[in-house]
Enzyme design. Structure first.
Site, mmCIF file in Angstrom:
data_model
loop_
_atom_site.group_PDB
_atom_site.id
_atom_site.type_symbol
_atom_site.label_atom_id
_atom_site.label_comp_id
_atom_site.label_asym_id
_atom_site.label_seq_id
_atom_site.Cartn_x
_atom_site.Cartn_y
_atom_site.Cartn_z
ATOM 1 N N GLN A 1 0.800 -1.226 0.000
ATOM 2 C CA GLN A 1 0.000 0.000 0.000
ATOM 3 C C GLN A 1 0.829 1.271 0.000
ATOM 4 O O GLN A 1 0.288 2.362 -0.229
ATOM 5 C CB GLN A 1 -0.976 -0.013 1.174
ATOM 6 C CG GLN A 1 -0.305 0.077 2.534
ATOM 7 C CD GLN A 1 -1.297 -0.100 3.685
ATOM 8 O OE1 GLN A 1 -1.670 -1.208 4.029
ATOM 9 N NE2 GLN A 1 -1.713 1.002 4.288
ATOM 10 N N CYS B 1 -5.201 0.574 3.569
ATOM 11 C CA CYS B 1 -5.322 -0.847 3.907
ATOM 12 C C CYS B 1 -6.739 -1.363 3.664
ATOM 13 O O CYS B 1 -6.922 -2.498 3.226
ATOM 14 C CB CYS B 1 -4.935 -1.059 5.364
ATOM 15 S SG CYS B 1 -5.917 -0.080 6.505
ATOM 16 N N HIS C 1 -6.269 -0.827 11.358
ATOM 17 C CA HIS C 1 -5.725 -1.532 10.203
ATOM 18 C C HIS C 1 -6.772 -2.521 9.676
ATOM 19 O O HIS C 1 -7.673 -2.922 10.414
ATOM 20 C CB HIS C 1 -4.447 -2.269 10.614
ATOM 21 C CG HIS C 1 -3.619 -2.748 9.464
ATOM 22 N ND1 HIS C 1 -3.456 -2.019 8.304
ATOM 23 C CD2 HIS C 1 -2.889 -3.882 9.284
ATOM 24 C CE1 HIS C 1 -2.679 -2.691 7.471
ATOM 25 N NE2 HIS C 1 -2.322 -3.825 8.037
ATOM 26 N N ASN D 1 -1.518 -9.462 4.466
ATOM 27 C CA ASN D 1 -1.359 -8.031 4.731
ATOM 28 C C ASN D 1 -1.066 -7.313 3.415
ATOM 29 O O ASN D 1 -0.904 -7.960 2.371
ATOM 30 C CB ASN D 1 -0.214 -7.844 5.747
ATOM 31 C CG ASN D 1 -0.266 -6.489 6.435
ATOM 32 O OD1 ASN D 1 -1.157 -5.680 6.173
ATOM 33 N ND2 ASN D 1 0.692 -6.227 7.291
#
Ligand SMILES: *[C@@H]1O[C@H](CO)[C@@H](O)[C@H](O)[C@H]1NC(C)=O
Ligand SMILES: *[C@@H]1O[C@H](CO)[C@@H](O)[C@H](O)[C@H]1NC(C)=O
Ligand SMILES: *[C@@H]1O[C@H](CO)[C@@H](O)[C@H](O)[C@H]1NC(C)=O
Ligand SMILES: *[C@@H]1O[C@H](CO)[C@@H](O)[C@H](O)[C@H]1NC(C)=O
Ligand SMILES: *[C@@H]1O[C@H](CO)[C@@H](O)[C@H](O)[C@H]1NC(C)=O
Length: 363
Positions: A150, A156, A293, A313
């Site tokens: 990102q 995110c 997040h 992630n």
């Protein structure tokens, strides 16, 4: 003989240096660097590995101080490990940033949850029981695209959402997953705040209305951009809508993951930032959870009776376990938050299975 051995060793060394482009300083080795000179040497090695250069000596000195603090934290945390499955931290690409700097761009606060928030949804979702296999990994089923990065943008939520949509699309169409545009979401979803954070379910709502294009048709820039109109024929995926997983229920989250990859939100702290491997227990997430997040759960598994989520992630492949993280599942944490709030607010996109309708009249 000796020359053969040394040739082999050299080859091994070559392979090693090619494999560990991301991090060549194993966390087990960090304790060796004790004196100021040794730590400076380590910092220089790290800089070289990361290709990091600073404008001037002053800037470098400041970064060195922060690096030392982070190194201390990483070592102290690793020293508390009791089993090889306990998570360990490492010097990754974020090691010259203070937590304040890091969290300012990458971890915009989304919500704060306390005991008072633990209520079930008003509607009865009936999603807390299912025939859950002992493990599931959507990566092995071709439903997960490569890990993305990102950059310096709190987007995110967009990545957590595309991860779930890419998964659903692959499952419904029976084809390999296709990477969808995170930038389109950053630019176009008005109910989120672009690089300043947002909820993944807002992305699903938007895509249900508008559809989403492939990543290749709307490239990622890691900045707030203006929403570019897309042509109807460019739309790669459409949705019927989305559903929330029953709040504060790891059982419901397990049942949802059996169906498809799921977007979740959680609290990421320093331990999370420097995660390198093992099962993350989020010991520092206690009491109030500050959601900052979003990630995608792409499966779950267990090792030696320790259950964990497989989490994708959006911090690049050089973070964690090739971009992934294992987070403790079925946590005994009685509040139902799950580790760092992972089981608080899961959501997933929905799409009707493509039914091939036979038109008997034309046969
Ligand atoms: C949790 O409860 C507090 C206090 O009632 C409220 O301010 C907050 O918005 C709630 N958080 C969420 C995520 O619903
Ligand atoms: C943990 O998850 C498994 C599914 O893998 C489930 O069968 C089991 O009952 C769960 N344990 C608890 C304590 O919730
Ligand atoms: C990005 O855009 C959102 C609105 O979509 C806005 O709230 C936010 O302040 C912007 N951030 C930056 C850094 O410009
Ligand atoms: C899903 O949960 C969010 C809170 O995380 C809530 O604002 C939203 O209205 C819920 N949506 C549905 C369809 O229940
Ligand atoms: C984590 O918790 C330990 C003790 O429980 C504390 O010493 C440490 O400062 C905490 N770290 C963070 C980043 O919250």
């Amino acid at each position: 003989m000796t020359s053969l051995v040394s040739k082999l060793l050299f080859l091994l060394f070559l392979c090693y240096s090619m494999i560990c482009l991301s991090s060549c300083i194993p966390s087990e080795e960090l304790d060796r660097f004790t004196s100021e000179e040794e730590v400076l040497g380590l910092f220089q090695l790290w800089q070289k590995e990361q290709g990091r250069e600073y404008e001037n000596l002053e800037g470098e000195a400041k970064r060195f101080e922060i690096f030392k603090e982070n190194l201390k934290y990483i070592r102290e945390t690793n020293a508390k490990r009791k089993s090889p499955f306990d998570h360990r931290l490492g010097l990754n690409k974020f090691a010259d940033l203070s937590y304040e700097e890091f969290s300012k761009t990458l971890l915009p606060e989304l919500a704060v949850i306390t005991h008072d928030n633990i209520t079930k949804q008003s509607e009865e979702l009936n999603d807390e029981s299912c025939d859950a296999p002992p493990s599931i990994d959507w990566r092995r089923k071709g439903a997960v695209t490569k890990v993305k990065y990102q950059g310096d943008c709190g987007s995110c939520w967009a990545f957590a959402a595309t991860g779930a949509m890419e998964g659903l699309n692959a499952i419904v169409t029976g084809r390999h997953s296709v990477s969808l545009s995170d930038q389109q979401l950053v630019d176009c979803v008005q109910t989120a705040k672009g690089c300043d954070g947002g909820w993944p379910y807002r992305a699903f709502e938007w895509v249900a209305e508008n559809g989403i294009v492939k990543e290749a048709d709307y490239l990622y820039t890691a900045t707030n951009g203006t929403c570019k109109p897309t042509k109807e024929k460019q739309i790669a995926v459409t949705l019927t809508g989305y559903k929330n997983v029953t709040w504060f229920s790891e059982k419901a989250l397990t049942c949802a993951t059996v169906q498809q990859p799921i977007s979740v939100v959680l609290e990421a702290k320093d331990e999370f930032r420097f995660y390198e491997g093992g099962i993350f227990e989020g010991k520092n997430c206690t009491g109030t959870i500050r959601i900052n997040h979003a990630v995608t759960i792409v499966g779950y598994d267990s090792i030696e009776d320790r259950d964990y989520w497989i989490v994708r992630n959006s911090w690049g492949r050089d973070w964690g376990l090739d971009g992934y993280m294992y987070i403790k599942r079925n946590s005994s944490n009685s509040l139902g938050f799950g580790v760092c709030g992972i089981a608080a607010f899961g959501a997933y996109p929905t799409k009707e299975k493509q039914v091939v309708k036979l038109d008997y009249a034309s046969i």
